[in-house]
Design an enzyme around this catalytic site. Structure first.
Site, PDB file in Angstrom:
ATOM      1  N   HIS A 184       0.873  -1.198   0.000  1.00 46.16           N
ATOM      2  CA  HIS A 184       0.000   0.000   0.000  1.00 46.16           C
ATOM      3  C   HIS A 184       0.899   1.233   0.000  1.00 46.16           C
ATOM      4  O   HIS A 184       1.470   1.585   1.034  1.00 46.16           O
ATOM      5  CB  HIS A 184      -0.896  -0.002   1.240  1.00 46.16           C
ATOM      6  CG  HIS A 184      -1.844   1.160   1.318  1.00 46.16           C
ATOM      7  ND1 HIS A 184      -3.148   1.009   1.739  1.00 46.16           N
ATOM      8  CD2 HIS A 184      -1.706   2.492   1.044  1.00 46.16           C
ATOM      9  CE1 HIS A 184      -3.761   2.181   1.725  1.00 46.16           C
ATOM     10  NE2 HIS A 184      -2.898   3.103   1.312  1.00 46.16           N
TER      11      HIS A 184
ATOM     12  N   HIS B 181       1.360   5.410  -1.844  1.00 44.09           N
ATOM     13  CA  HIS B 181       0.957   6.500  -2.738  1.00 44.09           C
ATOM     14  C   HIS B 181       2.220   7.088  -3.358  1.00 44.09           C
ATOM     15  O   HIS B 181       3.041   7.662  -2.641  1.00 44.09           O
ATOM     16  CB  HIS B 181       0.211   7.581  -1.953  1.00 44.09           C
ATOM     17  CG  HIS B 181      -1.011   7.060  -1.265  1.00 44.09           C
ATOM     18  ND1 HIS B 181      -2.264   7.080  -1.831  1.00 44.09           N
ATOM     19  CD2 HIS B 181      -1.166   6.448  -0.053  1.00 44.09           C
ATOM     20  CE1 HIS B 181      -3.137   6.520  -1.007  1.00 44.09           C
ATOM     21  NE2 HIS B 181      -2.483   6.124   0.089  1.00 44.09           N
TER      22      HIS B 181
ATOM     23  N   LYS C  30      -9.654  -0.675  -5.659  1.00 51.67           N
ATOM     24  CA  LYS C  30      -9.694  -0.001  -4.355  1.00 51.67           C
ATOM     25  C   LYS C  30     -11.036   0.664  -4.113  1.00 51.67           C
ATOM     26  O   LYS C  30     -11.524   1.410  -4.963  1.00 51.67           O
ATOM     27  CB  LYS C  30      -8.581   1.063  -4.325  1.00 51.67           C
ATOM     28  CG  LYS C  30      -8.490   1.881  -3.038  1.00 51.67           C
ATOM     29  CD  LYS C  30      -7.887   1.096  -1.903  1.00 51.67           C
ATOM     30  CE  LYS C  30      -7.924   1.868  -0.596  1.00 51.67           C
ATOM     31  NZ  LYS C  30      -6.735   2.660  -0.339  1.00 51.67           N
TER      32      LYS C  30
ATOM     33  N   HIS D 135     -10.378   1.237   1.996  1.00 55.25           N
ATOM     34  CA  HIS D 135     -10.180   2.250   3.040  1.00 55.25           C
ATOM     35  C   HIS D 135     -11.409   2.144   3.940  1.00 55.25           C
ATOM     36  O   HIS D 135     -12.483   2.622   3.576  1.00 55.25           O
ATOM     37  CB  HIS D 135     -10.038   3.658   2.444  1.00 55.25           C
ATOM     38  CG  HIS D 135      -9.823   4.695   3.504  1.00 55.25           C
ATOM     39  ND1 HIS D 135      -8.611   5.315   3.722  1.00 55.25           N
ATOM     40  CD2 HIS D 135     -10.661   5.176   4.463  1.00 55.25           C
ATOM     41  CE1 HIS D 135      -8.727   6.141   4.752  1.00 55.25           C
ATOM     42  NE2 HIS D 135      -9.960   6.074   5.222  1.00 55.25           N
TER      43      HIS D 135
ATOM     44  N   HIS E 152      -4.550  -0.429   6.067  1.00 49.91           N
ATOM     45  CA  HIS E 152      -4.046   0.411   7.164  1.00 49.91           C
ATOM     46  C   HIS E 152      -4.918   0.374   8.434  1.00 49.91           C
ATOM     47  O   HIS E 152      -5.459   1.383   8.873  1.00 49.91           O
ATOM     48  CB  HIS E 152      -3.811   1.847   6.719  1.00 49.91           C
ATOM     49  CG  HIS E 152      -4.899   2.510   5.899  1.00 49.91           C
ATOM     50  ND1 HIS E 152      -6.231   2.388   6.183  1.00 49.91           N
ATOM     51  CD2 HIS E 152      -4.827   3.318   4.815  1.00 49.91           C
ATOM     52  CE1 HIS E 152      -6.920   3.095   5.312  1.00 49.91           C
ATOM     53  NE2 HIS E 152      -6.096   3.656   4.469  1.00 49.91           N
TER      54      HIS E 152
ATOM     55  N   ASP F 197       1.407   2.722   3.455  1.00 50.57           N
ATOM     56  CA  ASP F 197       0.540   3.891   3.269  1.00 50.57           C
ATOM     57  C   ASP F 197       1.360   5.176   3.229  1.00 50.57           C
ATOM     58  O   ASP F 197       0.891   6.242   3.643  1.00 50.57           O
ATOM     59  CB  ASP F 197      -0.552   3.975   4.349  1.00 50.57           C
ATOM     60  CG  ASP F 197      -1.634   4.993   3.999  1.00 50.57           C
ATOM     61  OD1 ASP F 197      -1.793   5.310   2.807  1.00 50.57           O
ATOM     62  OD2 ASP F 197      -2.310   5.477   4.923  1.00 50.57           O
TER      63      ASP F 197
END
Ligand code: NCD
Ligand code: ZN
Ligand code: ZN
Length: 339
Positions: free
Chosen positions: A14, A16, A99, A136, A174, A247
């Site tokens: 995970h 970004h 996602k 999420h 997360h 994350d």
């Protein structure tokens, strides 16, 4: 005492990496630590089609020339996602997973799903073809306290989803609460969770004691100490349901240090050093390889990496800045380093 640990090359399930200049700045940190990474699709506009996913993958590869790194691309689900497009993207090897961002739950989720009923045909198809759903997991209802939003999501959405689509592979991303730990443990083997370094290291005091600290703010927000301890216990337990997902979520410093600061902690530069400190403190170095390098690929049905990385005891001084971004542990010294 173990002073050196060699493990199979790890992956980040995970992360970004953003796009444009920020991608050019941050991708190298992830590629230096991990063989593969699940790249989150919350760009603006989000990655929704296989064509956009393939183009994004090319831009990521171009950002880390000569590095042995495989980006795994994820589709961003919206109310209008098409089951055929998802299945085609998966069959073509572009989309590893899809996602689910509840609309307005977090950074870059404005195009997210307003009601899970709207994407049931997509989720049914994903269950059929074995394409994992990454979630999420927070409700967005205004009457729910921000510290309760993960636990309420389990009751209002996740329990029903696992019941209605028992074949669907789900990663609860997360996780931050004892409720999430208990839920994942009790769920069938097709339900797993990622755990970030920050949720192992900090509780909510880190954000609020002695002044407000925007660089400790991410979503889901850090919780009480009892929750941190539950998440730590899960990470070091050796259970194949829990694996590494940083994350890492870079935001330029001026967007964090602001009247309305962005959610996201940038932990990519020293992620392994941060995680291993926790396993060391918990007397669980023998469980680190499973968490970092085995449970994730086994869950996703992907091969384990060849090659190894070695970590050793020694100082890692974390700088105050990495370019325009403040890293997690800024100004601290960690007790392990990459050999
Ligand atoms: C992430 C981001 O900045 O993209 N922020 C965060 O606080 N974790 C979004 C997310 O993972 O929820
Ligand atoms: Zn998230
Ligand atoms: Zn994220």
């Amino acid at each position: 005492m173990t002073d050196r640990l060699t493990i199979r090359r790890p992956d980040d399930w995970h992360v970004h990496l953003r796009d444009g200049a920020m991608l050019g700045h941050v991708a190298k940190y992830t590629a230096a630590q991990f063989a593969r990474a699940i790249i989150m699709p919350n760009l603006s506009p989000p990655v929704t089609t296989a064509k956009e996913g393939a183009a994004y993958r090319d831009r990521i590869r171009a950002a880390v020339p000569g590095m042995d790194f495989t980006p795994l691309i994820v589709a961003y689900l919206t109310d209008h996602s098409d089951p055929d497009e998802m299945a085609r993207g998966h069959a073509e090897g572009v989309f590893t997973a899809a996602k689910l961002y509840p609309a307005h739950a977090t950074t870059g989720s404005a195009h997210g799903v307003t009601d899970i009923a709207k994407i049931m045909p997509v989720l049914e198809r994903m269950a059929e073809i074995g394409m994992p759903l990454l979630i999420h997991g927070e409700v967005t209802d205004h009457d729910v306290d921000i510290f309760d939003r993960e636990a309420v999501f389990i009751d209002r959405t996740l329990k029903g989803l696992v019941r209605d689509l028992p074949e669907l592979k789900i990663v609860f991303e997360h996780i931050t609460t004892s409720e999430a730990v208990d839920f994942v443990k009790a769920a069938p083997a097709n339900v797993a969770a990622t755990i970030t370094p920050q949720h192992l290291h900090i509780n909510r005091n880190a954000m609020l004691v002695g002044g407000i600290r925007p660089h400790a703010y991410c979503l889901p927000v850090a919780k009480r100490e009892a929750h941190r301890l539950a998440v730590r216990a899960a990470a070091v337990s050796g259970s194949p349901k829990f694996f590494l997902g940083t994350d890492s979520a870079p935001h330029a410093v001026h967007t964090k240090e602001a009247a309305c600061g962005c959610a996201g902690i940038f932990n990519a530069p020293f992620a392994l050093e941060s995680y291993i400190a926790v396993f060391d403190e918990e007397g669980a170095l023998d469980k680190f390889e499973g968490f970092a390098s085995e449970h994730g690929p086994n869950f996703y049905g992907l091969p384990l990496n060849g090659g190894t990385v070695t970590l050793e005891r020694g100082e890692t001084v974390v700088p105050d800045r990495c370019g325009e971004v403040v890293p997690f542990h800024a100004g601290e010294t960690l007790g392990w380093r990459l050999a």
